[in-house]
Write a protein that holds these residues in place. Structure first.
Motif: not given
Length: 218
Positions: A1-16
């Motif tokens: 299977m091929e992927f557009r995304a396969y990664e660890e991400v960081e999501i901003p939410s307020g101050k964290v």
């Protein structure tokens, strides 16, 4: 299977910043965002198992930590449904702007108390296409239930008697299309052999139906 995304991400939410794992198959048309129960995280073995099944069915998945490690130490944060709802809504908006997620519908899979934040976030974000609750506490989102327009599937184990009662009460309050599935012989965590497989299959079928173009909002 091929992927557009396969990664660890960081999501901003307020101050964290919240850490997550994003997987999007190349031809996926929908992404399921997971909202974990109290004391759980993106490393939840049960949610990871459901996510693997959904990926095999060509769904994208986002598992992320709704709390930072520092916040999770404070026990009361795990039951702060409003805080968790804000985090889920922020993650949804972040995902919707991601190039890899372009043109993908978004659904929620909520477990235990995470089902409450999933339902409250769905009431806030009308573009959410479907919600699935596993052993959930939808009663903790009581004020938002009539506002949820996305189709909702409530899955409960037949041996989880108290939660069945709470789900039946919440079912009556939901404002849109809905279904209650009771899995025979399953307890709250669906730890019995084969029971989590049933949950994953039910969830995939629900998302498959409501991510069809004729159902997706907008």
């Amino acid at each position: 299977m091929e992927f557009r995304a396969y990664e660890e991400v960081e999501i901003p939410s307020g101050k964290v910043t919240l850490k997550g794992d994003l997987v999007i198959p190349e031809t996926a048309r929908a992404i399921v965002v997971f909202s974990h129960g109290s004391g759980s995280s993106r490393f939840s073995t049960r949610n990871q198992a459901v996510a693997r099944y959904l990926i095999q069915k060509n769904f994208g998945t986002l598992l992320f930590d709704l709390l930072t490690p520092e916040e999770d130490v404070q026990y009361q944060n795990r039951f702060d449904i409003d805080l968790l709802t804000t985090r889920l809504a922020d993650a949804t908006r972040w995902l919707a702007k991601l190039p890899a997620a372009k043109d993908c519908a978004i659904g929620y899979f909520g477990a235990s108390t995470g089902a409450a934040s999933a339902l409250k976030a769905a009431a806030l974000i009308p573009s959410v296409c479907a919600v699935v609750s596993r052993g959930g506490r939808p009663d903790l989102a009581a004020d938002s239930l009539p506002k949820v327009k996305a189709p909702v599937l409530l899955i409960v184990g037949s041996l989880d008697e108290e939660v069945i009662v709470l789900n039946r009460m919440a079912y009556e309050e939901l404002g849109g299309e809905k279904k209650l599935e009771i899995v025979a012989g399953a307890t709250h965590l669906f730890e019995e052999p084969g029971k989590l497989d049933i949950v994953a299959a039910l969830a995939a079928k629900w998302f498959e139906k409501y991510t069809q173009p004729e159902y997706v909002p907008g």
